[in-house]
Structures are given as structure tokens and as C-alpha cells.
Design an enzyme around this catalytic site. Structure first.
Site, short mmCIF file in Angstrom:
data_model
loop_
_atom_site.label_atom_id
_atom_site.label_comp_id
_atom_site.label_asym_id
_atom_site.label_seq_id
_atom_site.Cartn_x
_atom_site.Cartn_y
_atom_site.Cartn_z
N ILE A 12 28.10 33.52 44.02
CA ILE A 12 26.70 33.38 43.59
C ILE A 12 26.57 32.32 42.50
O ILE A 12 25.67 31.47 42.53
CB ILE A 12 26.13 34.74 43.10
N ASP A 31 34.74 29.69 33.86
CA ASP A 31 35.26 30.58 34.90
C ASP A 31 36.78 30.63 34.74
O ASP A 31 37.40 29.59 34.50
CB ASP A 31 34.88 30.04 36.30
N LEU A 33 38.74 31.41 37.13
CA LEU A 33 39.23 31.14 38.50
C LEU A 33 40.05 32.32 39.03
O LEU A 33 40.95 32.12 39.84
CB LEU A 33 40.02 29.83 38.55
N GLY A 36 37.11 33.00 41.67
CA GLY A 36 36.36 31.77 41.94
C GLY A 36 37.29 30.62 42.30
O GLY A 36 38.51 30.70 42.10
N ILE A 52 36.27 34.99 29.81
CA ILE A 52 35.17 35.35 28.89
C ILE A 52 35.63 36.33 27.80
O ILE A 52 34.94 36.53 26.80
CB ILE A 52 33.92 35.94 29.61
N TYR A 142 32.48 50.20 38.29
CA TYR A 142 31.85 48.87 38.39
C TYR A 142 30.37 48.97 38.01
O TYR A 142 29.90 48.25 37.13
CB TYR A 142 32.01 48.32 39.82
N GLY A 268 32.13 58.51 50.35
CA GLY A 268 31.39 58.25 49.12
C GLY A 268 30.41 57.10 49.22
O GLY A 268 29.81 56.68 48.23
N1 LIG Z 1 27.70 39.70 45.69
C1 LIG Z 1 26.78 40.64 45.54
O1 LIG Z 1 26.19 41.10 46.51
C2 LIG Z 1 26.39 41.11 44.15
C3 LIG Z 1 25.47 42.16 44.05
C4 LIG Z 1 25.09 42.61 42.80
C5 LIG Z 1 25.56 41.97 41.65
N2 LIG Z 1 26.46 40.96 41.78
C6 LIG Z 1 26.94 40.31 40.53
O2 LIG Z 1 26.82 38.93 40.69
C7 LIG Z 1 27.83 38.25 39.94
C8 LIG Z 1 28.57 37.26 40.82
O3 LIG Z 1 29.22 37.97 41.87
P1 LIG Z 1 29.87 37.24 43.13
O4 LIG Z 1 29.59 38.09 44.32
O5 LIG Z 1 29.49 35.82 43.14
O6 LIG Z 1 31.43 37.45 42.82
P2 LIG Z 1 32.59 36.35 42.61
O7 LIG Z 1 33.85 37.13 42.42
O8 LIG Z 1 32.54 35.33 43.68
O9 LIG Z 1 32.17 35.67 41.24
C9 LIG Z 1 32.58 36.12 39.97
C10 LIG Z 1 33.16 34.93 39.22
O10 LIG Z 1 33.52 35.37 37.91
C11 LIG Z 1 34.79 34.84 37.60
N3 LIG Z 1 35.42 35.72 36.63
C12 LIG Z 1 35.86 36.99 36.83
N4 LIG Z 1 36.41 37.48 35.70
C13 LIG Z 1 36.28 36.50 34.77
C14 LIG Z 1 36.66 36.41 33.40
N5 LIG Z 1 37.28 37.40 32.76
N6 LIG Z 1 36.38 35.25 32.74
C15 LIG Z 1 35.76 34.21 33.37
N7 LIG Z 1 35.40 34.26 34.65
C16 LIG Z 1 35.66 35.40 35.35
C17 LIG Z 1 35.54 34.78 38.92
O11 LIG Z 1 36.61 33.86 38.94
C18 LIG Z 1 34.42 34.37 39.87
O12 LIG Z 1 34.31 32.96 39.98
C19 LIG Z 1 28.72 39.37 39.36
O13 LIG Z 1 28.33 39.57 38.03
C20 LIG Z 1 28.40 40.58 40.21
O14 LIG Z 1 28.57 41.77 39.49
C21 LIG Z 1 26.89 40.51 43.00
#
Ligand SMILES: NC(=O)c1ccc[n+]([C@@H]2O[C@H](COP(=O)([O-])OP(=O)(O)OC[C@H]3O[C@@H](n4cnc5c(N)ncnc54)[C@H](O)[C@@H]3O)[C@@H](O)[C@H]2O)c1
Length: 305
Positions: A12, A31, A33, A36, A52, A142, A268
Site C-alpha cells: 500500500i 522502510d 525492507l 517491502g 521505525i 495484530y 476463528g
Molecule cells: N493490506 C491490507 O488489506 C490492509 C488492511 C488494513 C490495514 N492495513 C495496514 O496498511 C499498512 C500497509 O500494509 P501492506 O498490506 O502494504 O503491508 P506490507 O507488508 O506490504 O507493508 C508494510 C511495510 O512496512 C515495512 N516495515 C515493517 N516493519 C517495519 C519497521 N519496523 N520499520 C520500518 N518499516 C517496516 C515493511 O518492510 C513493508 O514495506 C499496514 O500498516 C497495515 O497494518 C493493510
């Protein structure tokens, strides 16, 4: 405006980076990575490989870049993993976010847009579509960790004047979603169907979810920079789509030749979950514009290439 996108190398986040750049903003990505990919990050954005939770490294990025706003997408986002590693989910999603908020305060960030989750904070919905007033009943660490940060945002706005918008996402899908992850049935099935491999529908397939295309979610993040403040907003379509419907549409789009096979239901699992869109429309002027059929076309085209 200069915007820092945490998690901007993820599914996203990387689309938010693209949308911000298209709208003339200057974009910085943080990020680690962990899930990502560097290749997801638009070459016009500056990527810092930083966790972070790392106060010193994050402090250096904020001092150097001085962003006016933050779109906070970085998180551990695997529901099942959170059941076995709850502390890790608290460390990254809660303490990592707090670290970011503290530094945002020190460096004069004006606004934080936060990626929350409608799917995980409402639990098994008591009514549908779930609106922002629906009771909060996360069913896993989560969801609990994502919700905690909403409280801190309220506190930081009240005491330190950092504005925020919480965006509660539905089931987001589209290009760059990880097909190897546990979440994201569309990415998983698209990858399998294009390879002609077997797929399984867990349970009856009549369970419903709220699927919104990632480009629509990215657009809401851009709108939230300028509109609204201090609110929690669902980004739903208010429509429940059954898993069987998704299967049939994807089968048509990919030309998948195998029959639909059903396996045991996942334990669940929430049966039906979809969320409202009215508040997003009134505050952000946002509504989802990409139909599921169109979004699946885009997703399949991406996976084919
Ligand atoms: N995909 C969905 O349907 C969905 C639904 C609800 C909420 N979300 C939220 O949207 C956001 C993005 O989700 P996504 O689906 O793109 O997942 P994703 O795993 O593709 O993206 C998360 C990113 O955060 C980075 N990351 C993780 N831990 C980190 C850290 N400690 N420091 C720096 N970077 C870190 C990862 O490398 C990754 O690039 C998240 O916060 C997730 O909770 C996603």
C-alpha cells in the site's frame, strides 16, 4: 508538501508514494525492507532503510528531511504471525509508532495519517456495514496493536498539536501485494491461477469481505493531507463480496482451467466483514471508484508481467 511515508516500500505504501508524487508532493520513504521491496519504491522518492523502532536513525532522517506530514504505513501485518509473536507486534506496531510520534513532535511535523484496519479492529461485526462507532473488539494481537496507536494519536493532537487522520482500511488488493503472504486472497489466487496450480476455498466460500482497490486507498491518503483532522474514517465500499464471487471473477480474468475446490474453514475466521464509506465521502470527498472487475484486471495484468 514534503511527506514522509513509512512502509513506502510495501504494497500500500508504495502506491501512496506514487500518488503523492503525481500530486506534486516531495516524498521521503522510511522502510526497513522486512517485507517491502526496494523495487517498489518510485525512483523520484528518497528511500532510507531504517527501522521505525530505531530512535537515532529515525531522528537523523527527520532532522535531515524535515517533513511536514507523515503517512504511517509501516507495520507488521500478518494476523496469524501475531498470534505466535504478540510481543513483536507490540514492539513494531505500538512502540515503533510511538517512537515515530515522539520524533514527529520534536521535529514539528504538522499531521500524521495513520493506516488502521477496519477488518481487524471491529472483530466479528455486530451489524453491517460496520461504521466508525462500532464497538472495538480485535480478535488478535495484530488488530489490538493497530488500534492502540489510534489512542496515542488522539493524545498527541490534544497535548502537542500534531493533527491526525486515522484511516481504517478494508481488504485492500492490487498490484505489488505479496502473493506469498498469509493475507490477501486475491494476490494468492492470482499467482496460483496464472501458474495453473490448485487453489483452495476455505469453508463454504460464502464468507464476505470488503475489497477496495489499492489506488483508491492511496488517493484517500493524499486527500487526508489537506482535508479533515482529528477523525477516524473508514475507507470501505460498504459492499460485502463473497469469496466465491472473487474466485469466479478471477477465474474468468485469468482463464484458469481448474474447478473450484473447497477445504476446511479457517478456525476463528470472521464470517462477514464490510465497512462504511459515508464519513470518508463527507470529510475527504472520497469514494471508491475502481470496480472489483476493473481492479482484478489491473491486478492480473501486473502479475502476468
Ligand atoms: N493490506 C491490507 O488489506 C490492509 C488492511 C488494513 C490495514 N492495513 C495496514 O496498511 C499498512 C500497509 O500494509 P501492506 O498490506 O502494504 O503491508 P506490507 O507488508 O506490504 O507493508 C508494510 C511495510 O512496512 C515495512 N516495515 C515493517 N516493519 C517495519 C519497521 N519496523 N520499520 C520500518 N518499516 C517496516 C515493511 O518492510 C513493508 O514495506 C499496514 O500498516 C497495515 O497494518 C493493510
Amino acid at each position: 508538501m514534503k511527506v514522509l511515508v513509512t512502509g513506502g516500500a510495501g504494497f500500500i505504501g508504495s502506491h501512496i508514494v506514487d500518488a503523492l508524487l503525481e500530486n506534486g508532493h516531495d516524498v521521503v520513504v522510511v522502510d526497513d525492507l522486512s517485507t517491502g521491496k526496494r523495487a517498489n519504491v518510485n525512483t523520484r522518492a528518497r528511500l532510507y532503510q531504517v527501522d521505525i523502532r530505531d530512535e537515532q536513525a529515525l531522528d537523523a532522517v527527520l532532522a535531515q528531511e524535515k517533513p511536514e506530514a507523515i503517512s504511517h504505513q509501516a507495520a507488521k501485518a500478518n494476523v496469524r504471525e501475531s498470534m505466535v509473536r504478540p510481543q513483536l507486534y507490540a514492539e513494531v506496531n505500538i512502540l515503533g509508532s510511538l517512537n515515530l510520534l515522539e520524533l514527529a513532535r520534536r521535529h514539528g511535523v504538522r499531521k500524521v495519517i495513520y493506516a488502521s484496519t477496519g477488518g481487524a479492529v471491529y472483530g466479528e461485526p455486530e451489524y453491517l456495514p460496520a461504521d466508525e462507532q462500532h464497538p472495538i473488539n480485535p480478535l488478535d494481537p495484530y488488530g489490538a496493536s493497530k488500534h492502540q496507536v489510534e489512542h496515542y494519536l488522539y493524545i498527541y493532537r490534544k497535548h502537542f498539536g500534531i493533527d491526525y487522520t486515522v484511516l481504517r482500511y478494508p481488504n485492500v488488493y492490487g498490484p505489488r501485494q505479496d502473493p506469498d503472504g498469509e493475507a490477501g486472497v486475491i494476490a494468492i489466487w492470482t499467482a496460483l491461477m496464472l501458474k495453473g496450480q490448485p487453489t483452495v476455498v476455505h469453508g463454504s466460500g460464502e464468507q464476505q469481505r470488503d475489497f477496495v482497490y489499492v489506488g483508491d486507498i492511496a488517493r484517500a491518503n493524499v486527500l487526508a493531507l489537506e482535508r479533515g483532522g482529528g477523525e477516524i474514517i473508514n475507507l470501505g465500499s460498504a459492499i460485502g463480496t463473497s469469496i466465491n464471487e472473487v474466485f469466479d471473477l478471477l477465474q474468468e480474468t485469468t482463464g484458469y482451467g481448474l474447478k473450484r475446490e473447497h477445504g476446511p474453514a479457517k478456525q476463528g475466521e470472521v464470517f462477514r466483514s464490510y465497512i462504511t464509506r459515508e464519513k470518508a465521502e463527507s470529510i475527504l470527498g472520497w469514494r471508491p471508484t475502481v470496480s472489483l472487475a476493473e481492479g482484478l484486471e489491473q491486478t492480473v495484468a501486473y502479475f502476468r508481467s
